[in-house]
Design an enzyme around this catalytic site. Sequence first.
Site, PDB file in Angstrom:
ATOM      1  N   SER A 152      14.018 -17.169 -21.952  1.00 45.04           N
ATOM      2  CA  SER A 152      14.235 -18.521 -21.446  1.00 45.04           C
ATOM      3  C   SER A 152      13.626 -18.722 -20.067  1.00 45.04           C
ATOM      4  O   SER A 152      13.547 -19.854 -19.589  1.00 45.04           O
ATOM      5  CB  SER A 152      15.731 -18.820 -21.373  1.00 45.04           C
ATOM      6  OG  SER A 152      16.372 -17.921 -20.485  1.00 45.04           O
ATOM      7  N   HIS A 175      11.414 -20.220 -27.916  1.00 50.17           N
ATOM      8  CA  HIS A 175      12.645 -20.315 -27.137  1.00 50.17           C
ATOM      9  C   HIS A 175      13.669 -21.167 -27.878  1.00 50.17           C
ATOM     10  O   HIS A 175      13.568 -22.391 -27.914  1.00 50.17           O
ATOM     11  CB  HIS A 175      12.359 -20.908 -25.753  1.00 50.17           C
ATOM     12  CG  HIS A 175      13.585 -21.048 -24.908  1.00 50.17           C
ATOM     13  ND1 HIS A 175      13.768 -22.081 -24.022  1.00 50.17           N
ATOM     14  CD2 HIS A 175      14.711 -20.285 -24.838  1.00 50.17           C
ATOM     15  CE1 HIS A 175      14.952 -21.950 -23.439  1.00 50.17           C
ATOM     16  NE2 HIS A 175      15.539 -20.871 -23.920  1.00 50.17           N
ATOM     17  N   GLU A 187      11.429 -24.487 -28.312  1.00 48.29           N
ATOM     18  CA  GLU A 187      10.214 -24.618 -27.514  1.00 48.29           C
ATOM     19  C   GLU A 187       9.212 -23.562 -27.979  1.00 48.29           C
ATOM     20  O   GLU A 187       9.520 -22.369 -27.985  1.00 48.29           O
ATOM     21  CB  GLU A 187      10.528 -24.420 -26.027  1.00 48.29           C
ATOM     22  CG  GLU A 187      11.321 -25.562 -25.432  1.00 48.29           C
ATOM     23  CD  GLU A 187      11.708 -25.335 -23.983  1.00 48.29           C
ATOM     24  OE1 GLU A 187      11.709 -26.310 -23.210  1.00 48.29           O
ATOM     25  OE2 GLU A 187      12.013 -24.177 -23.613  1.00 48.29           O
TER      26      GLU A 187
END
Length: 321
Positions: A152, A175, A187
């Site tokens: 992250s 992510h 993501e």
Amino acid sequence: MFAAVFRSSVPAIRVPGARGFSGSAARASMQRIAVVGGGQMGSGIAQVAATHNHDVTLVDVSQAALDRGRAYIAKSLKRVAKKKFPDDASAQGGFVDGVLARIALSTSPEAAVRDAALVVEAVVENIAVKQQLFAALAAAAPADAVLASNTSSLPIGKIAAPLGADARRRFVGLHFFNPVPQMKLVEVVRTDEAAPAVVDRAVAFAKAIGKTPAVCKDTPGFIVNRLLLPYMMEAIRLLERGVAEPRDIDTAMKLGAGYPMGPFELCDYVGLDTIKFIVDGWHQDGDGLQGNPLFAPSAKLDELVKSGRLGVKAGKGFYDY
């Protein structure tokens, strides 16, 4: 070998009833997935992939860790099953058993990735650990496997940097957000070296497991955390300056901005130690962020973390739980 990152003395353990796919056709369809790291994030990724008919091998350092991960998945699946089949206990059990049957457990990363189309890493947020792990994973996985980190906060390009050029072309960020079964966003993070076809495969995988992908370049915090961390840190600075108390700031943002959670509720949910780790790292070594006042250390945050008030997981943070 995986040295200090993973011990691989125990052979892979296959859950009875798991289906098998092999060869380049399976890899091309991203049907077989290896998830390395059986904590909350890794278990959640494994659950969602298996729910959408992917064969998953979940990897961790010990059978005890794997058993905890499987128990977490089973508990989560039971909640899903009750909503999906509210009046049918038999259907609930069949649903849970069917998903679990698609999840294998292994303490051998080498064996787990040997025929994987996609390898997702979800281990501790330590770049040296991730680099060591991926060096071994890249050597053991098929030459066409997509390599992905669920980090992250760490730069995807730096994690991949020690790998060969071919592996770096197959390396992306995936992510996921916590809790993985509920959160719709993934993501997809592309480095300058990532092949467009590999990014496309990662996007297709996210869609295939019911998620909505958002593609971005490799930059500190990607999209969500790059916007979210300054928001949370500025809320803490409002508190430090005596502008308002946490409850009033949370109420103002929920009712005035329409946010489902206030910044302090969100801080406690994310984990204050996690926030401190990310912000301190960006302030010290973030690409283009070094010394940026948005990410300057917070005395209040440091104090809370030092005293063990880490948020919801500790039963106390900005609020008591």
